[in-house]
Enzyme design. Structure first.
Site, PDB file in Angstrom:
ATOM      1  N   GLY A 224      28.795 -10.544  22.370  1.00  0.00           N
ATOM      2  CA  GLY A 224      27.799  -9.565  22.816  1.00  0.00           C
ATOM      3  C   GLY A 224      26.836 -10.075  23.862  1.00  0.00           C
TER       4      GLY A 224
ATOM      5  CG  ASP B  95      17.129  -8.328  17.569  1.00  0.00           C
ATOM      6  OD1 ASP B  95      17.374  -9.244  16.753  1.00  0.00           O
ATOM      7  OD2 ASP B  95      18.020  -7.762  18.232  1.00  0.00           O
TER       8      ASP B  95
ATOM      9  N   PRO C 297      33.045  -5.603  24.192  1.00  0.00           N
ATOM     10  CG  PRO C 297      31.680  -3.704  23.958  1.00  0.00           C
ATOM     11  CD  PRO C 297      31.741  -5.169  23.674  1.00  0.00           C
TER      12      PRO C 297
ATOM     13  CG  HIS D  77      16.259 -16.200  25.465  1.00  0.00           C
ATOM     14  ND1 HIS D  77      17.143 -15.311  26.019  1.00  0.00           N
ATOM     15  CD2 HIS D  77      16.482 -17.390  26.095  1.00  0.00           C
ATOM     16  CE1 HIS D  77      17.886 -15.934  26.929  1.00  0.00           C
ATOM     17  NE2 HIS D  77      17.512 -17.194  26.987  1.00  0.00           N
TER      18      HIS D  77
HETATM   19  P1  OAD Z   1      22.948  -8.145  28.262  1.00  0.00           P
HETATM   20  O1  OAD Z   1      22.317  -6.795  28.106  1.00  0.00           O
HETATM   21  O2  OAD Z   1      22.891  -8.799  29.588  1.00  0.00           O
HETATM   22  O3  OAD Z   1      24.475  -8.051  27.850  1.00  0.00           O
HETATM   23  C1  OAD Z   1      24.879  -7.381  26.684  1.00  0.00           C
HETATM   24  C2  OAD Z   1      26.364  -7.588  26.508  1.00  0.00           C
HETATM   25  O4  OAD Z   1      26.722  -6.999  25.270  1.00  0.00           O
HETATM   26  C3  OAD Z   1      27.237  -6.924  27.586  1.00  0.00           C
HETATM   27  O5  OAD Z   1      28.203  -7.857  28.028  1.00  0.00           O
HETATM   28  C4  OAD Z   1      27.885  -5.765  26.847  1.00  0.00           C
HETATM   29  O6  OAD Z   1      29.205  -5.477  27.314  1.00  0.00           O
HETATM   30  C5  OAD Z   1      27.921  -6.290  25.437  1.00  0.00           C
HETATM   31  N1  OAD Z   1      27.935  -5.262  24.372  1.00  0.00           N
HETATM   32  C6  OAD Z   1      27.445  -3.999  24.391  1.00  0.00           C
HETATM   33  N2  OAD Z   1      27.636  -3.395  23.206  1.00  0.00           N
HETATM   34  C7  OAD Z   1      28.259  -4.296  22.405  1.00  0.00           C
HETATM   35  C8  OAD Z   1      28.729  -4.280  21.053  1.00  0.00           C
HETATM   36  N3  OAD Z   1      28.577  -3.223  20.271  1.00  0.00           N
HETATM   37  N4  OAD Z   1      29.335  -5.410  20.591  1.00  0.00           N
HETATM   38  C9  OAD Z   1      29.479  -6.497  21.364  1.00  0.00           C
HETATM   39  N5  OAD Z   1      29.057  -6.566  22.632  1.00  0.00           N
HETATM   40  C10 OAD Z   1      28.462  -5.495  23.156  1.00  0.00           C
HETATM   41  O7  OAD Z   1      22.320  -9.068  27.111  1.00  0.00           O
HETATM   42  P2  OAD Z   1      22.276 -10.655  26.995  1.00  0.00           P
HETATM   43  O8  OAD Z   1      23.533 -11.268  27.493  1.00  0.00           O
HETATM   44  O9  OAD Z   1      21.848 -10.949  25.618  1.00  0.00           O
HETATM   45  O10 OAD Z   1      16.410 -12.704  28.244  1.00  0.00           O
HETATM   46  O11 OAD Z   1      21.116 -11.011  27.989  1.00  0.00           O
HETATM   47  C11 OAD Z   1      20.630 -12.320  28.031  1.00  0.00           C
HETATM   48  C12 OAD Z   1      19.171 -12.363  28.303  1.00  0.00           C
HETATM   49  O12 OAD Z   1      18.849 -11.549  29.440  1.00  0.00           O
HETATM   50  C13 OAD Z   1      18.300 -11.777  27.205  1.00  0.00           C
HETATM   51  O13 OAD Z   1      18.075 -12.678  26.157  1.00  0.00           O
HETATM   52  C14 OAD Z   1      17.042 -11.457  27.941  1.00  0.00           C
HETATM   53  C15 OAD Z   1      17.629 -10.821  29.170  1.00  0.00           C
HETATM   54  O14 OAD Z   1      16.839 -10.833  30.303  1.00  0.00           O
HETATM   55  C16 OAD Z   1      15.084 -12.811  28.273  1.00  0.00           C
HETATM   56  O15 OAD Z   1      14.343 -11.855  28.065  1.00  0.00           O
HETATM   57  C17 OAD Z   1      14.609 -14.186  28.579  1.00  0.00           C
END
Ligand code: OAD
Length: 243
Positions: free
Chosen positions: A190, A106, A217, A121
């Site tokens: 996150g 983003d 969280p 990514h």
């Molecule tokens: P996810 O959507 O899989 O995970 C988001 C994480 O953020 C979860 O563990 C939530 O509990 C946590 N979360 C939610 N709100 C939060 C907050 N306010 N503060 C801290 N943490 C919070 O996202 P990613 O792990 O980034 O890839 O996913 C990895 C990749 O999967 C992305 O880059 C994307 C996706 O498919 C591609 O598009 C290649």
């Protein structure tokens, strides 16, 4: 509820570390209003990744894929960095040897001012030509035509993000592995830790002797790798960790 004892422990680890790395995921931008991928409201609950985020999907229906990216670009364009992004900029300034490895496309870390950043990514604002290979940033949202065309050669442009089944940008990946391997402190913030090789950076750091702090969280796949777990939102926990 954030556990004060863990916060204190995390603060003292941070104070004693010279080489600090952070791995961020979609959760860091959640408080800015950018949807995550895997939570109850996550994008992958409403959309199928194989229909929208693979080279095959793009070859089959580039307009559909572009409509989805154009919609996401429009959502992101309305958002601003939150206190979590800003705390990471502060951390970069206060630690001598710092790297931010991010899975986020983003651009909010960059907008906040992070410079020592490794975007594993890609970048949703970058458009790359399938003909001549030229790439550049275009922040218009919505784009005037879909799929967009290259101004130089007229071929189709694609979003500058990594899709499932594709390799990561080689230099960025190599540097991420290198800096994870010599980390003293590694913050996993996150991220669900569900996507490789990004999630492995925390394990590489841990195996090389780094202390690992998770900020999330909810429990994640990386919770078991963490020495200290801070259960809370990054926009709230990070400023307190630094404060
Ligand atoms: P996810 O959507 O899989 O995970 C988001 C994480 O953020 C979860 O563990 C939530 O509990 C946590 N979360 C939610 N709100 C939060 C907050 N306010 N503060 C801290 N943490 C919070 O996202 P990613 O792990 O980034 O890839 O996913 C990895 C990749 O999967 C992305 O880059 C994307 C996706 O498919 C591609 O598009 C290649």
């Amino acid at each position: 509820m954030l556990d004060e004892k863990s916060l204190k422990e995390a603060r003292s680890l941070l104070e004693g570390s010279r080489r600090v790395r952070a791995l961020t995921g979609a959760g860091v931008s959640a408080e800015s209003g950018v949807p995550t991928f895997r939570g109850h409201d996550g994008l992958w609950k409403k959309f199928r990744p194989e229909e929208l985020a693979t080279p095959e999907a793009f070859a089959r229906d580039p307009k559909l894929v572009w409509e989805w990216y154009d919609w996401r670009r429009g959502l992101i364009a309305k958002t601003r960095p939150n206190p979590g992004h800003r705390a990471l900029v502060e951390l970069e300034k206060s630690v001598r040897d710092f790297w931010l490895i991010t899975q986020n496309v983003d651009g909010l870390h960059q907008l906040a001012g992070s410079e020592r950043i490794l975007p594993l990514h890609g970048n949703i604002w970058e458009l790359r030509c399938l003909g001549c290979g030229k790439s550049g940033e275009d922040r218009r949202a919505p784009l005037p035509e879909l799929p967009p065309e290259c101004g130089e050669c007229g071929a189709m442009l694609r979003p500058g993000v990594v899709w499932f089944g594709e390799g990561l940008p080689q230099e960025t990946l190599s540097k991420s592995i290198e800096v994870s391997g010599d980390a003293e402190l590694f913050l996993a913030i996150g991220t669900a830790g569900a996507v490789e090789p990004a999630a492995s950076m925390a394990r590489i750091a841990r195996e090389a002797g780094a202390q690992v702090i998770e900020i999330n969280p909810e429990e994640s796949s990386l919770s078991s790798v963490a020495d200290v777990v801070l259960r809370g939102k990054s926009g709230e926990v990070l400023p307190r960790l630094l404060g």
